[in-house]
Design an enzyme around this catalytic site. Structure first.
Site, PDB file in Angstrom:
ATOM      1  N   ASP A  43      87.559  39.446  25.553  1.00 29.63           N
ATOM      2  CA  ASP A  43      85.858  39.813  26.037  1.00 29.63           C
ATOM      3  C   ASP A  43      86.099  39.763  27.581  1.00 29.63           C
ATOM      4  OD1 ASP A  43      87.582  37.759  26.974  1.00 29.63           O
ATOM      5  OD2 ASP A  43      85.629  36.333  27.082  1.00 29.63           O
ATOM      6  N   SER A  44      87.326  40.482  28.275  1.00 31.65           N
ATOM      7  CA  SER A  44      87.631  41.205  28.898  1.00 31.65           C
ATOM      8  C   SER A  44      86.264  43.089  29.398  1.00 31.65           C
ATOM      9  CB  SER A  44      89.483  41.789  29.252  1.00 31.65           C
ATOM     10  OG  SER A  44      89.265  42.250  28.054  1.00 31.65           O
ATOM     11  N   LYS A  69      88.956  34.871  18.182  1.00 28.07           N
ATOM     12  CA  LYS A  69      90.259  34.629  19.167  1.00 28.07           C
ATOM     13  C   LYS A  69      89.505  33.453  20.417  1.00 28.07           C
ATOM     14  CE  LYS A  69      92.472  36.697  22.972  1.00 28.07           C
ATOM     15  NZ  LYS A  69      91.853  35.695  24.108  1.00 28.07           N
ATOM     16  N   GLU A  82      90.067  30.154  23.686  1.00 29.30           N
ATOM     17  CA  GLU A  82      90.472  29.690  24.439  1.00 29.30           C
ATOM     18  C   GLU A  82      90.715  28.089  24.201  1.00 29.30           C
ATOM     19  OE1 GLU A  82      89.216  31.243  27.905  1.00 29.30           O
ATOM     20  OE2 GLU A  82      89.062  33.537  27.762  1.00 29.30           O
ATOM     21  N   GLU A  97      99.145  33.406  29.040  1.00 28.20           N
ATOM     22  CA  GLU A  97      98.808  33.998  29.364  1.00 28.20           C
ATOM     23  C   GLU A  97      99.122  33.391  30.889  1.00 28.20           C
ATOM     24  OE1 GLU A  97      95.289  36.303  31.343  1.00 28.20           O
ATOM     25  OE2 GLU A  97      95.361  35.540  29.205  1.00 28.20           O
TER      26      GLU A  97
END
Length: 277
Positions: A44-45, A112, A114, A181
């Site tokens: 989503d970056s 993925k 978070e 991260e």
């Protein structure tokens, strides 16, 4: 040939590092596949490096689907992980619906999410439904505001302990891989040692089982900022600007197009078309 989840398990077992890189469209996916990177992450970056948003938060499911489809077309032989965007897994029902779309419509091999202990039930539900899940702990960009901004996580005993617990929760829930991260390398090393699933680091040190970076960062294409953990392997932005500038100047000065870039007609056809005019 596209790698599989058992392949990644085996790579961790024998100590072979796993390479992961983001890609957001057909041409970048082609490049990553040609370079034989193990995994493509449709992150989503893309909201920041492709769509120009200030953060990843505005990214929608439709945007993630759009880009995941393009990446799959560009990299048919590469394992693809697609990010679940902000609020797309706020409830179990939403998570099942949206993750299913990324797999069925987008062509992703896995999704993925978070979060740590807090999303354990959601990860468990997805994996029980047959949807492969990659976890993501440490600095989680979707909730960076709650973490005090884009800062290294796990620098004190309490937060480091919480990260270890988060990793265990994600593995326990059934995830087959986890991204770490922006955490101290010692914490990442401890998590990597304790977990049976592969860890993929981004700003988490060399002790992780693999690494991931952003396509535009390693090629020098993103101008707004460059995180400390990024290694830039090329400076394509400056070269691109130079090429585009040269194009504009040649158009202005009538140097482009030249005869070699122009189509023509034979004298015979010209004669028939225009006669003696």
């Amino acid at each position: 040939m596209r790698k599989t989840i058992p392949d990644f398990e085996k790579m961790k077992e024998i100590g072979e590092k796993i390479s992961m890189l983001t890609a957001y469209d057909y041409p970048s996916a082609q490049l990553v596949e040609e370079a034989a990177v193990d995994i493509i992450l449709v992150g989503d970056s893309l909201g920041m490096v492709v769509l120009g948003y200030e953060s990843t938060v505005p990214v929608t499911m439709e945007e993630m689907l759009h880009h995941t489809k393009a990446v799959r077309r560009g990299a048919p032989q590469t394992f693809i992980v697609a990010d679940m965007p902000f609020m797309s897994y706020a409830t179990v029902d939403l998570a099942i619906l949206n993750a299913g779309r990324l797999i069925k419509e987008g062509g992703a091999d896995a999704v993925k999410l978070e979060g740590g202990v807090d999303i354990e039930p959601i990860v468990k539900t997805l994996t029980r439904a047959g949807i492969p899940v990659v976890g993501h702990i440490g600095l989680t960009p979707q909730t960076a505001t709650q973490l005090g901004g884009f800062k290294v996580q796990g620098r004190d005993l309490e937060s480091a302990t919480r990260l270890v617990k988060d990793g265990s929760a994600i593995e326990r829930a059934g995830a087959f891989m986890i991204v770490l991260e922006a955490i101290p390398r010692q914490v990442a090393a401890q998590i990597s040692q304790e977990l049976k699933i592969p860890t993929i680091g981004i700003g988490a040190g060399a002790e992780c089982d693999g690494q991931v970076l952003v396509f535009h960062d390693i090629l020098g294409l993103f101008k707004r900022f460059t995180p400390k953990f990024v290694k830039q392997y090329a400076e394509l932005r400056a070269a691109s600007v130079l090429a585009i500038k040269q194009y504009g100047e040649e158009v202005k000065s009538n140097l482009f197009p030249s005869d070699e870039h122009t189509f023509g007609l034979s004298d015979e056809v010209i004669q028939k078309l225009y006669g003696d005019k």
